[in-house]
Design an enzyme around this catalytic site. Structure first.
Site, short mmCIF file in Angstrom:
data_model
loop_
_atom_site.label_atom_id
_atom_site.label_comp_id
_atom_site.label_asym_id
_atom_site.label_seq_id
_atom_site.Cartn_x
_atom_site.Cartn_y
_atom_site.Cartn_z
N CYS A 103 107.97 36.00 33.95
CA CYS A 103 107.90 36.66 35.28
C CYS A 103 107.41 38.11 35.16
O CYS A 103 107.24 38.78 36.19
CB CYS A 103 109.27 36.67 35.94
SG CYS A 103 110.09 35.08 35.96
N HIS A 121 114.06 37.18 40.89
CA HIS A 121 113.38 35.88 41.03
C HIS A 121 114.45 34.81 40.94
O HIS A 121 115.20 34.79 39.97
CB HIS A 121 112.35 35.71 39.92
CG HIS A 121 111.76 34.34 39.85
ND1 HIS A 121 111.26 33.68 40.95
CD2 HIS A 121 111.59 33.48 38.81
CE1 HIS A 121 110.81 32.50 40.59
NE2 HIS A 121 111.00 32.34 39.30
N HIS A 123 115.49 30.49 41.57
CA HIS A 123 115.06 29.11 41.81
C HIS A 123 115.99 28.48 42.84
O HIS A 123 116.27 27.29 42.78
CB HIS A 123 115.08 28.32 40.50
CG HIS A 123 113.94 28.65 39.58
ND1 HIS A 123 113.65 27.89 38.46
CD2 HIS A 123 113.03 29.64 39.61
CE1 HIS A 123 112.60 28.42 37.84
NE2 HIS A 123 112.21 29.48 38.51
N GLU A 146 121.73 37.26 63.43
CA GLU A 146 122.35 38.57 63.10
C GLU A 146 122.03 39.04 61.68
O GLU A 146 121.78 40.22 61.43
CB GLU A 146 123.87 38.46 63.30
CG GLU A 146 124.65 39.74 63.01
CD GLU A 146 124.46 40.81 64.06
OE1 GLU A 146 123.79 40.55 65.08
OE2 GLU A 146 124.98 41.93 63.84
N HIS A 211 109.19 26.06 43.97
CA HIS A 211 109.57 26.85 42.80
C HIS A 211 110.75 27.79 43.13
O HIS A 211 111.81 27.66 42.52
CB HIS A 211 108.34 27.64 42.33
CG HIS A 211 108.56 28.48 41.12
ND1 HIS A 211 107.54 28.86 40.28
CD2 HIS A 211 109.68 29.04 40.60
CE1 HIS A 211 108.01 29.61 39.31
NE2 HIS A 211 109.32 29.73 39.47
C1 LIG Z 1 113.20 26.41 33.95
S1 LIG Z 1 111.82 27.18 33.24
C2 LIG Z 1 111.41 28.38 34.42
C3 LIG Z 1 110.30 29.32 34.03
O1 LIG Z 1 109.11 28.63 33.83
C4 LIG Z 1 110.10 30.33 35.10
O2 LIG Z 1 109.82 29.71 36.34
C5 LIG Z 1 111.26 31.27 35.29
O3 LIG Z 1 111.68 31.50 36.38
C6 LIG Z 1 111.91 31.96 34.16
O4 LIG Z 1 111.02 32.31 33.16
P1 LIG Z 1 111.51 33.11 31.88
O5 LIG Z 1 110.27 33.31 31.08
O6 LIG Z 1 112.54 32.29 31.17
O7 LIG Z 1 112.12 34.40 32.39
ZN LIG Z 2 110.54 30.74 38.08
#
Ligand SMILES: CSC[C@@H](O)[C@@H](O)C(=O)COP(=O)(O)O
Ligand SMILES: [Zn+2]
EC number: 4.2.1.109
Length: 250
Positions: A103, A121, A123, A146, A211
């Site tokens: 990232c 970031h 998921h 709100e 993602h």
């Molecule tokens: C489950 S692998 C996820 C990664 O490819 C990526 O999307 C992520 O969010 C984290 O990347 P990272 O390099 O471990 O910090």
């Molecule tokens: Zn990611």
């Protein structure tokens, strides 16, 4: 304050570990996905940023495992660098080499384009579901809730042209978040993330289809609040959508 450790509980390297544990418990950074980078906004050099290594279980991170960079993007310290005097974790293989988070170019984009103090970031399944419900859309909109008031009202500074916080969004404002398409490798999101940041000057987050989400703020605590508020709104939006309730009130 050294680059990787201090007694201060506010040191970015410590905060990354603390917040990753919190985010893990919210199911936002499980299975090594997601993460957070923090800029040392109150330190002697506010252009110093801390970045976690790649592929590491985020809830088990240690401060000494952090990469340290100076904006716009020069790596100053790697956890592989023995000159720091810090031994690598005993449970790591001898030939193991840390790499910075995939990232990193995305976090750097938020710092360099928005002067962010931290970038998160996740998921989050709420973020992923929101991009799937609106699979044919390139933005996500929601109004009249709100919790929107927790988000910043952003505007260009007339003197510098920089996007800055000028207040908070109001109850009746519409939160609009761009949605970019996922790519096989995280770093390949950089160009579209940068375009979305430029095209949506009022947004403090970008959704990545199938993602997750990138959220940033003026400092780590603002970024945390924005991420929480947006995740709440996305979760609510999924429920509203399931019940046939429009997300934007006319
Ligand atoms: C489950 S692998 C996820 C990664 O490819 C990526 O999307 C992520 O969010 C984290 O990347 P990272 O390099 O471990 O910090
Ligand atoms: Zn990611």
């Amino acid at each position: 304050m050294t680059l990787y450790f201090s007694d201060s509980p506010q040191h970015p390297a410590l905060l990354i570990c603390e917040l990753c544990r919190l985010f893990y418990d919210n199911n936002w950074v499980t299975g090594t996905g997601g993460g957070i980078s923090i800029r040392d906004v109150d330190g002697p050099n506010p252009n110093i940023v801390y970045i976690a290594p790649s592929g590491i279980q985020k809830e088990r991170l240690k401060p000494k495992e952090m990469f340290v960079a100076e904006l716009p993007g020069k790596i100053l310290r790697t956890p592989n660098d023995e000159s720091t005097g810090q031994p690598l974790s005993a449970d790591l293989a001898k030939d193991f080499k840390y790499k910075p988070s995939a990232c990193t170019p995305l976090f750097l984009s938020c710092y360099n384009l928005r002067d962010a103090g931290a970038c998160i970031h996740t998921h989050s399944q709420n973020a992923v579901m929101a991009t799937l419900i609106f699979e044919d859309k390139v933005e996500f909109s929601m109004s009249h809730i709100e919790q929107i008031k927790a988000l910043p009202q952003l505007a260009a500074n007339p003197e510098t042209g920089k996007i800055e916080k000028v207040g908070s969004m109001q109850y009746y404002d519409t939160m609009v978040l761009p949605i970019i398409e996922n790519t096989p490798h995280e770093e390949d999101l950089t160009d579209t993330l940068q375009k979305a940041i430029k095209d949506y000057p009022n947004a403090t987050a970008v959704l990545v289809r199938r993602h997750g989400i990138y959220v940033w703020g003026e400092n780590v605590w603002k970024a945390k609040v924005y991420n929480e508020a947006i995740d709440y709104l996305l979760e609510l939006a999924i429920k509203m959508h399931q019940n046939g309730i429009p997300l934007v009130k006319k």
